[in-house]
Enzyme design. Sequence first.
Site, PDB file in Angstrom:
ATOM      1  N   ASN A 137     -12.924  -3.517   2.199  1.00  0.00           N
ATOM      2  CA  ASN A 137     -13.938  -2.468   2.184  1.00  0.00           C
ATOM      3  C   ASN A 137     -14.738  -2.567   0.885  1.00  0.00           C
ATOM      4  O   ASN A 137     -14.163  -2.628  -0.199  1.00  0.00           O
ATOM      5  CB  ASN A 137     -13.269  -1.087   2.282  1.00  0.00           C
ATOM      6  CG  ASN A 137     -12.539  -0.903   3.598  1.00  0.00           C
ATOM      7  OD1 ASN A 137     -13.065  -1.261   4.652  1.00  0.00           O
ATOM      8  ND2 ASN A 137     -11.328  -0.371   3.557  1.00  0.00           N
ATOM      9  N   HIS A 181     -10.334  -5.482  -3.633  1.00  0.00           N
ATOM     10  CA  HIS A 181      -9.024  -5.686  -3.000  1.00  0.00           C
ATOM     11  C   HIS A 181      -9.199  -6.072  -1.547  1.00  0.00           C
ATOM     12  O   HIS A 181     -10.187  -5.724  -0.906  1.00  0.00           O
ATOM     13  CB  HIS A 181      -8.147  -4.433  -3.102  1.00  0.00           C
ATOM     14  CG  HIS A 181      -8.771  -3.189  -2.553  1.00  0.00           C
ATOM     15  ND1 HIS A 181      -9.694  -2.444  -3.259  1.00  0.00           N
ATOM     16  CD2 HIS A 181      -8.629  -2.548  -1.366  1.00  0.00           C
ATOM     17  CE1 HIS A 181     -10.076  -1.413  -2.540  1.00  0.00           C
ATOM     18  NE2 HIS A 181      -9.458  -1.448  -1.367  1.00  0.00           N
ATOM     19  N   ASP A 234       0.848  -1.194   0.000  1.00  0.00           N
ATOM     20  CA  ASP A 234       0.000   0.000   0.000  1.00  0.00           C
ATOM     21  C   ASP A 234       0.885   1.246   0.000  1.00  0.00           C
ATOM     22  O   ASP A 234       1.903   1.307   0.698  1.00  0.00           O
ATOM     23  CB  ASP A 234      -0.916  -0.001   1.236  1.00  0.00           C
ATOM     24  CG  ASP A 234      -2.071   0.973   1.090  1.00  0.00           C
ATOM     25  OD1 ASP A 234      -3.219   0.505   0.945  1.00  0.00           O
ATOM     26  OD2 ASP A 234      -1.828   2.199   1.120  1.00  0.00           O
ATOM     27  N   ILE A 235       0.491   2.241  -0.740  1.00  0.00           N
ATOM     28  CA  ILE A 235       1.293   3.464  -0.872  1.00  0.00           C
ATOM     29  C   ILE A 235       1.277   4.278   0.427  1.00  0.00           C
ATOM     30  O   ILE A 235       2.208   5.063   0.684  1.00  0.00           O
ATOM     31  CB  ILE A 235       0.776   4.299  -2.072  1.00  0.00           C
ATOM     32  CG1 ILE A 235       1.858   5.209  -2.601  1.00  0.00           C
ATOM     33  CG2 ILE A 235      -0.497   5.047  -1.738  1.00  0.00           C
ATOM     34  CD1 ILE A 235       1.553   5.796  -3.971  1.00  0.00           C
ATOM     35  N   VAL A 290     -10.995   2.821  -3.605  1.00  0.00           N
ATOM     36  CA  VAL A 290     -10.676   2.380  -4.971  1.00  0.00           C
ATOM     37  C   VAL A 290     -11.667   1.287  -5.369  1.00  0.00           C
ATOM     38  O   VAL A 290     -11.773   0.256  -4.692  1.00  0.00           O
ATOM     39  CB  VAL A 290      -9.231   1.845  -5.058  1.00  0.00           C
ATOM     40  CG1 VAL A 290      -8.922   1.404  -6.486  1.00  0.00           C
ATOM     41  CG2 VAL A 290      -8.231   2.907  -4.593  1.00  0.00           C
ATOM     42  N   HIS A 347      -6.934  -5.878   2.056  1.00  0.00           N
ATOM     43  CA  HIS A 347      -5.755  -5.382   2.759  1.00  0.00           C
ATOM     44  C   HIS A 347      -5.251  -6.481   3.684  1.00  0.00           C
ATOM     45  O   HIS A 347      -6.044  -7.069   4.434  1.00  0.00           O
ATOM     46  CB  HIS A 347      -6.096  -4.185   3.662  1.00  0.00           C
ATOM     47  CG  HIS A 347      -6.665  -2.993   2.960  1.00  0.00           C
ATOM     48  ND1 HIS A 347      -5.966  -1.811   2.815  1.00  0.00           N
ATOM     49  CD2 HIS A 347      -7.873  -2.778   2.383  1.00  0.00           C
ATOM     50  CE1 HIS A 347      -6.726  -0.920   2.189  1.00  0.00           C
ATOM     51  NE2 HIS A 347      -7.891  -1.478   1.921  1.00  0.00           N
TER      52      HIS A 347
HETATM   53  P1  5GP Z   1      -9.827   1.231   0.297  1.00  0.00           P
HETATM   54  O1  5GP Z   1     -10.213   2.362   1.177  1.00  0.00           O
HETATM   55  O2  5GP Z   1     -10.414   1.356  -1.099  1.00  0.00           O
HETATM   56  O3  5GP Z   1     -10.120  -0.108   0.927  1.00  0.00           O
HETATM   57  O4  5GP Z   1      -8.249   1.280   0.181  1.00  0.00           O
HETATM   58  C1  5GP Z   1      -7.550   1.707  -0.944  1.00  0.00           C
HETATM   59  C2  5GP Z   1      -6.088   1.678  -0.599  1.00  0.00           C
HETATM   60  O5  5GP Z   1      -5.353   1.886  -1.776  1.00  0.00           O
HETATM   61  C3  5GP Z   1      -5.642   2.732   0.406  1.00  0.00           C
HETATM   62  O6  5GP Z   1      -5.077   2.102   1.549  1.00  0.00           O
HETATM   63  C4  5GP Z   1      -4.608   3.552  -0.360  1.00  0.00           C
HETATM   64  O7  5GP Z   1      -3.513   3.954   0.430  1.00  0.00           O
HETATM   65  C5  5GP Z   1      -4.194   2.600  -1.463  1.00  0.00           C
HETATM   66  N1  5GP Z   1      -3.750   3.263  -2.688  1.00  0.00           N
HETATM   67  C6  5GP Z   1      -4.395   4.282  -3.332  1.00  0.00           C
HETATM   68  N2  5GP Z   1      -3.705   4.616  -4.446  1.00  0.00           N
HETATM   69  C7  5GP Z   1      -2.623   3.806  -4.491  1.00  0.00           C
HETATM   70  C8  5GP Z   1      -1.544   3.673  -5.415  1.00  0.00           C
HETATM   71  O8  5GP Z   1      -1.433   4.387  -6.411  1.00  0.00           O
HETATM   72  N3  5GP Z   1      -0.610   2.726  -5.136  1.00  0.00           N
HETATM   73  C9  5GP Z   1      -0.704   1.902  -4.040  1.00  0.00           C
HETATM   74  N4  5GP Z   1       0.274   1.004  -3.865  1.00  0.00           N
HETATM   75  N5  5GP Z   1      -1.706   2.013  -3.159  1.00  0.00           N
HETATM   76  C10 5GP Z   1      -2.660   2.943  -3.380  1.00  0.00           C
END
Ligand code: 5GP
Length: 126
Positions: free
Chosen positions: A97, A110, A35-36, A106, A112
Amino acid sequence: MTYEYDRENIFAKIIRGEIPNDTVLETEHCLAFRDITPQAPVHILVIPKGNYVNFDHFGAAASDAEIVDFSRTIAKITKDVAVDPASGGNGYRLIANSGRDPVQEVAHMHVHILAGRPLGRMLQKT
Ligand code: 5GP
């Protein structure tokens, strides 16, 4: 039930190689990368390569091979990074999520994998 998949979401771009990523493991059907914005020392995202919006879409529409590969990939990573309890690791948390209330950022399915520090109880009251 219809699912609208946006092919321009950030994870779709990562799968296509348009945006770099720190890959942990790649299989026929999945990609796992760091994760970034890590929330824990281990914060890895596992995504299917197929166009699925969230977990319920994936569970309903993915092939058996994709679903098996996804589960096995998560299990392999927890072993590779030595957090699985069976190998003496301190454990990990999986988060998927899906939709508005959990704030899915996103819109590509996915999970985590979070580990490497005490993570507290599952949810905080807000
Ligand atoms: P969500 O809230 O959709 O479950 O989590 C999306 C995750 O994607 C977040 O933890 C965010 O930090 C990660 N993320 C968003 N953009 C990028 C990216 O460009 N690269 C990576 N490696 N992670 C990302």
